[in-house]
Design a protein around this motif. Structure first.
Motif, short mmCIF file in Angstrom:
data_model
loop_
_atom_site.label_atom_id
_atom_site.label_comp_id
_atom_site.label_asym_id
_atom_site.label_seq_id
_atom_site.Cartn_x
_atom_site.Cartn_y
_atom_site.Cartn_z
N LEU A 208 0.82 -1.22 0.00
CA LEU A 208 0.00 0.00 0.00
C LEU A 208 0.85 1.27 0.00
O LEU A 208 0.48 2.28 -0.61
CB LEU A 208 -0.95 0.01 1.21
CG LEU A 208 -2.11 -0.97 1.18
CD1 LEU A 208 -2.98 -0.77 2.41
CD2 LEU A 208 -2.95 -0.80 -0.09
N GLU A 209 1.99 1.23 0.69
CA GLU A 209 2.80 2.44 0.79
C GLU A 209 3.35 2.88 -0.57
O GLU A 209 3.80 4.02 -0.74
CB GLU A 209 3.96 2.23 1.76
CG GLU A 209 4.99 1.22 1.29
CD GLU A 209 6.06 0.95 2.34
OE1 GLU A 209 7.23 1.31 2.08
OE2 GLU A 209 5.72 0.39 3.41
N SER A 230 4.37 3.42 7.86
CA SER A 230 4.37 3.42 6.39
C SER A 230 3.16 4.13 5.83
O SER A 230 3.20 4.63 4.70
CB SER A 230 4.42 1.97 5.87
OG SER A 230 3.30 1.23 6.33
N ILE A 231 2.09 4.24 6.62
CA ILE A 231 0.88 4.92 6.15
C ILE A 231 1.21 6.39 5.85
O ILE A 231 0.57 7.03 5.00
CB ILE A 231 -0.27 4.81 7.18
CG1 ILE A 231 -1.63 5.15 6.54
CG2 ILE A 231 -0.01 5.70 8.38
CD1 ILE A 231 -2.18 4.09 5.65
N GLY A 232 2.22 6.92 6.52
CA GLY A 232 2.61 8.32 6.33
C GLY A 232 3.19 8.62 4.96
O GLY A 232 3.36 9.78 4.60
N LYS A 233 3.48 7.58 4.19
CA LYS A 233 4.01 7.77 2.83
C LYS A 233 2.92 8.11 1.82
O LYS A 233 3.21 8.49 0.69
CB LYS A 233 4.77 6.52 2.38
CG LYS A 233 6.01 6.23 3.23
CD LYS A 233 6.75 4.99 2.74
CE LYS A 233 7.98 4.74 3.59
NZ LYS A 233 8.72 3.52 3.14
N LEU A 234 1.68 7.96 2.25
CA LEU A 234 0.56 8.23 1.34
C LEU A 234 0.19 9.71 1.46
O LEU A 234 -0.77 10.09 2.14
CB LEU A 234 -0.63 7.32 1.68
CG LEU A 234 -0.34 5.82 1.57
CD1 LEU A 234 -1.58 5.01 1.93
CD2 LEU A 234 0.13 5.45 0.17
N LYS A 235 0.95 10.53 0.76
CA LYS A 235 0.82 11.99 0.88
C LYS A 235 -0.50 12.52 0.33
O LYS A 235 -0.94 13.61 0.71
CB LYS A 235 1.98 12.67 0.14
CG LYS A 235 3.37 12.24 0.59
CD LYS A 235 3.63 12.62 2.03
CE LYS A 235 5.05 12.25 2.44
NZ LYS A 235 5.31 12.52 3.88
N GLY A 256 2.76 12.13 8.32
CA GLY A 256 3.10 12.28 6.91
C GLY A 256 1.88 12.44 6.02
O GLY A 256 1.98 12.95 4.90
N CYS A 257 0.73 12.03 6.53
CA CYS A 257 -0.52 12.15 5.74
C CYS A 257 -1.06 13.57 5.87
O CYS A 257 -2.10 13.82 6.49
CB CYS A 257 -1.56 11.15 6.25
SG CYS A 257 -1.07 9.43 6.10
#
Length: 278
Positions: A208-209, A230-235, A256-257
């Motif tokens: 998902l990332e 890793s969810i924070g990579k989904l800008k 990161g979101c």
């Protein structure tokens, strides 16, 4: 006609005068609508327009099978047969080479034929509420697919090369038995909406990332214990639903979101949120 209710009006227009002109003595009909007519089979008069028919609506009848003659309608661009009693899709569907939209939701269809791959123009498939247990490899050759709805089925996994469907923008797989996603899904660079709610994920799939353009993600009603960094990579993420899981911790890197507008964390096991949530 003005006095008729809209549904009745549409049916009459759809069935009798959808697009009428003459080439010699041939009547040209491009749209037929037989929705909610209590039909047990496809009306034979449909086949009178096999050269010109582009849209056929057979919604909410009791049709159990599709006759071979239907697949002579090679100009067909939209076939809508939800809420019927179909148990299978015939292999002759491969003849519908111009088909763009297919709605077979709410039937009893258990699988797609391998040669669905011949319907290369398909852009939208709505197949929710069918006992589909797997997708054939041929399905991943539908390279023009932009929307796929397969909610409330029996899927346990997706084909390994599912990532070939690079034009997908909407993928809904709610209420299945999925535990993992194929690694090839990192190729779905245009995917914006992904619904994996009500499945059997115990952790957020790593792939998902890499789906950087994802805007909406549903992972509610699974068995997640952690919302990883890793969810924070989904800008680009705007909507995230991870309610009704077993989440005990939310990683600091959720910050990161930056575009996130809706974050649903209810019905978990959280005792605190990270300071970075602000």
């Amino acid at each position: 006609v003005c006095c008729l209710e809209m549904t009745t009006k549409r049916k009459i227009i759809g069935r009798l005068v959808p697009c009428r002109c003459f080439r010699g003595e041939e009547e040209v009909v491009s749209v037929l609508d037989y929705s909610h007519c209590g039909l047990q089979q496809v009306p034979k008069e449909v086949f009178n327009f096999e050269r010109t028919l582009e849209e056929l609506y057979l919604d909410a009848n009791q049709i159990e099978e599709l006759p071979k003659q239907l697949f002579n309608c090679q100009a067909l661009r939209k076939l809508s047969i939800p809420d019927n009693d179909l148990s299978s899709l015939p292999t002759t569907i491969a003849s519908l080479v111009n088909l763009k939209e297919l709605d077979i939701s709410k039937n009893g269809i258990q699988d797609f034929p391998e040669n669905i791959k011949c319907c290369k123009c398909l852009t939208i498939i709505e197949a929710s509420v069918n006992p589909v247990s797997k997708l054939p490899d041929g399905f991943t050759q539908l390279l023009n697919l932009t929307q796929l709805y397969l909610n409330d089925a029996f899927l346990e996994f997706l084909p390994a090369n599912f990532g070939r469907l690079v034009k997908l923008r909407i993928l809904e797989l709610r209420e299945n038995h999925l535990k993992t996603l194929p690694k090839s899904m990192h190729k779905l660079t245009q995917l914006e909406r992904l619904d994996l709610g009500n499945n059997e994920f115990s952790e957020l799939p790593e792939v998902l990332e890499q789906i950087q353009n994802l805007k909406e993600l549903w992972m509610d009603n699974n068995s997640l214990q952690v919302l990883p960094g890793s969810i924070g990579k989904l800008k680009q993420l705007v909507y995230l639903d991870v309610s009704k899981n077993r989440i005990e911790t939310v990683d600091l890197d959720i910050s990161g979101c930056e575009g996130l507008e809706d974050l649903l964390l209810s019905s978990n096991m959280l005792q605190q949120l990270p300071d970075s949530i602000g």
